[in-house]
Design an enzyme around this catalytic site. Structure first.
Site, mmCIF file in Angstrom:
data_model
loop_
_atom_site.group_PDB
_atom_site.id
_atom_site.type_symbol
_atom_site.label_atom_id
_atom_site.label_comp_id
_atom_site.label_asym_id
_atom_site.label_seq_id
_atom_site.Cartn_x
_atom_site.Cartn_y
_atom_site.Cartn_z
ATOM 1 N N ASP A 297 -0.077 -0.307 13.700
ATOM 2 C CA ASP A 297 0.376 0.843 14.505
ATOM 3 C C ASP A 297 0.611 0.452 15.961
ATOM 4 O OD1 ASP A 297 -2.230 0.853 15.746
ATOM 5 O OD2 ASP A 297 -2.983 1.963 14.016
ATOM 6 N N ASP B 5 -8.164 -5.415 13.445
ATOM 7 C CA ASP B 5 -7.931 -3.972 13.345
ATOM 8 C C ASP B 5 -7.370 -3.699 11.951
ATOM 9 O OD1 ASP B 5 -7.436 -1.316 13.769
ATOM 10 O OD2 ASP B 5 -5.594 -1.640 14.899
ATOM 11 N N GLU C 86 0.396 -8.967 11.377
ATOM 12 C CA GLU C 86 0.301 -7.811 10.474
ATOM 13 C C GLU C 86 0.975 -8.179 9.151
ATOM 14 O OE1 GLU C 86 -0.845 -4.410 10.367
ATOM 15 O OE2 GLU C 86 0.086 -4.549 8.376
ATOM 16 N N GLN D 100 0.805 -1.214 0.000
ATOM 17 C CA GLN D 100 0.000 0.000 0.000
ATOM 18 C C GLN D 100 0.842 1.269 0.000
ATOM 19 O OE1 GLN D 100 -2.283 -0.909 3.531
ATOM 20 N NE2 GLN D 100 -0.422 -1.586 4.560
ATOM 21 N N ASP E 67 -0.022 -12.652 6.366
ATOM 22 C CA ASP E 67 -1.409 -12.347 6.002
ATOM 23 C C ASP E 67 -2.327 -12.932 7.082
ATOM 24 O OD1 ASP E 67 -3.904 -12.123 4.914
ATOM 25 O OD2 ASP E 67 -3.504 -13.344 3.140
ATOM 26 N N GLY E 68 -3.158 -12.106 7.675
ATOM 27 C CA GLY E 68 -4.033 -12.552 8.752
ATOM 28 C C GLY E 68 -4.965 -13.678 8.322
ATOM 29 N N ASP F 80 -9.897 -0.287 5.592
ATOM 30 C CA ASP F 80 -11.200 -0.476 4.956
ATOM 31 C C ASP F 80 -11.132 -1.504 3.830
ATOM 32 O OD1 ASP F 80 -12.471 1.299 6.639
ATOM 33 O OD2 ASP F 80 -11.993 3.033 5.396
#
Lengths: 306, 306
Positions: free
Chosen positions: A105, A179, A125, A50, A156-157, A182
């Site tokens: 975070d 968490d 994460e 990202q 990857d979760g 979007d």
């Protein structure tokens, strides 16, 4: 350091001689935008997953932006981090093992380690760059990333949960907090029925899951209703909660919380914590209960079927 | 009709080929701004008192802007109008006479006439232009401006209350709602101790007053605390409440409610209303109570002295 004058980014423009970051998304929230005045660009990079932008704002402290969407600001992050963490932890009678999916975070991790009752925290994460940059630019959020109770897995979760589904009851979790960002981007699959099934298979019998609802009741009530119905295909006990978040769209964040335990009223804490008002800045037992009280029109549509 | 392409206004700029209204105020909320995409400018004028802009937004319906600050949008106005009205009306045992100071969009009047128990509504608005334009462009808000229970007076609210102070008990009010704009502009004097004294002198003994707090707990908690302390110099029973308002700064609106009646717990409705969920879209008895539950850090500072 990045020079603001020469920095080019789709989300930043100059108005009246000042630089503003505009959170604009035709897809997620057409026609409305939250803007923050930029003091300094701290970091901008394209990670494997990202676009990551971190800037110092004039009035909200440092701000983490993924793919043009604000993930957190130092000024108001505690509202979201506290509610998404303490709702499931306090609704659970004995939450020993907690899993965080996403949460790069490390704000949720910070909240989890506040609870003596929580013995083991695993955070999965996908993007290690988010963690590294948070440690550097959001030090108060990430301060417990290397706490003795915390185990961070870069994966990857979805994959992590898939592997967990076949394991024994003792390897499963009491609380799972998703968490994520979007649905537009790497987190898309977190908002589907399949994900709720994966969560279900990774939970102990009386375990509790929570996730952000992406849309909120003002923006897209149908979406929220639909997401709750997806969760209800897997869990018999699902509730919707919200908290004030000035830097999120519509000034709020919605949370979906679910469990297989139909005897657990998720809308109430099941325990008390000593020195609650020193441990928490946003959360309290009263906040817990009132966060589930929805305005009439939304309550009718989301909870009306009860 | 005003051509958007040639329309010039400090608050409107073009981003990515589209026109956006930016709510920017160095004074009231430095460094943050809410923006709405503009579909069409419906009206722009400088009245005797203020700059009035009405536009059709892409996603929030028609929007009324005074001196650059959003007063209401058709999409979310009901949250504010309902809470500022129904909190005092429902906390009062028998609210027959209601007074509205400001409220030119007539949204509070619309909510007041929903209550059979309220027999007489007086609205005192300084700027007749706001009423005229609301009747034309915000028809659902202003629909009861000429209702048989409603009496509209075009006058300075401060002056109206000053004249009332010397009158008899029967000329005074059960409920007084100050629905003003923010302190920057004609409403400045509504946020001073003197104004609370005027309100006090215009109320029946068990009367209740409510007003918006201008700032909110995220933006300026000290200001909110200070305003509450000003009210407490005049009223022994003062409480702070808030509601979700996506189009207001920080996504919320704060309300200060007060009475001389120390036996009245303002945080709870004192009556029930039949068909509550048909009359109201935002308000309910549960919303009433939960609107007073503040996040821990704000609760400590605002209510900690109790």
């Amino acid at each position: 350091m990045v020079e603001l004058e020469t920095f080019e980014h789709d989300s930043i423009s100059k108005i009246g001689g000042k630089y503003w970051f505009h959170e604009i998304s035709e897809e997620a929230f057409p026609g409305q935008a939250f803007s923050l005045e930029v003091g300094e660009i701290l970091h901008h990079t394209q990670s494997e997953f990202q676009d990551i932008l971190i800037f110092r704002s004039i009035s909200f402290g440092n701000v983490l932006v993924l793919n043009g969407i604000i993930q957190c600001t130092e000024r108001d992050e505690f509202a979201y981090q506290e509610l998404i963490t303490h709702l499931p932890v306090m609704a659970h009678k004995n939450p020993k093992r907690a899993l965080v999916i996403g949460g790069g975070d490390c704000g949720v991790v910070r909240e989890l380690v506040k609870h003596d009752i929580v013995k083991e925290v695993t955070m999965v994460e996908i993007d290690s760059m988010v963690i590294e940059l948070s440690v550097k630019y959001l030090p108060n959020m990430a301060k417990y990333h290397n706490h003795s109770k915390v185990n961070i897995v870069i994966q990857d979760g979805f994959k992590y949960l898939s592997d967990l589904a076949n394991k024994n009851e003792e390897d499963k979790y009491d609380v799972i907090i998703t968490d994520s960002s979007d649905p537009e981007g790497p987190a898309e699959e977190f908002f589907q029925v399949n994900y709720f099934k994966l969560l279900s298979n990774s939970l102990k019998k009386d375990g509790i899951v929570i996730m952000q609802s992406s849309e909120n009741i003002w923006l897209n009530l149908n979406y929220v209703e639909d997401l709750k119905q997806k969760a209800e295909k897997v869990f018999p006990n699902v509730e919707y909660s919200q908290c004030y978040m000035p830097s999120y769209t519509s000034g709020q964040l919605g949370l979906l919380i679910a469990t297989h335990d139909t005897t657990n009223d998720l809308k109430k804490p099941s325990r008390t914590v000593e020195n609650e008002d020193e441990l928490f800045r946003y959360y309290s037992g009263k906040i817990h209960e009132s966060s589930f009280v929805l305005p009439t029109w939304a309550d009718k549509q989301i909870n009306g079927r009860k």
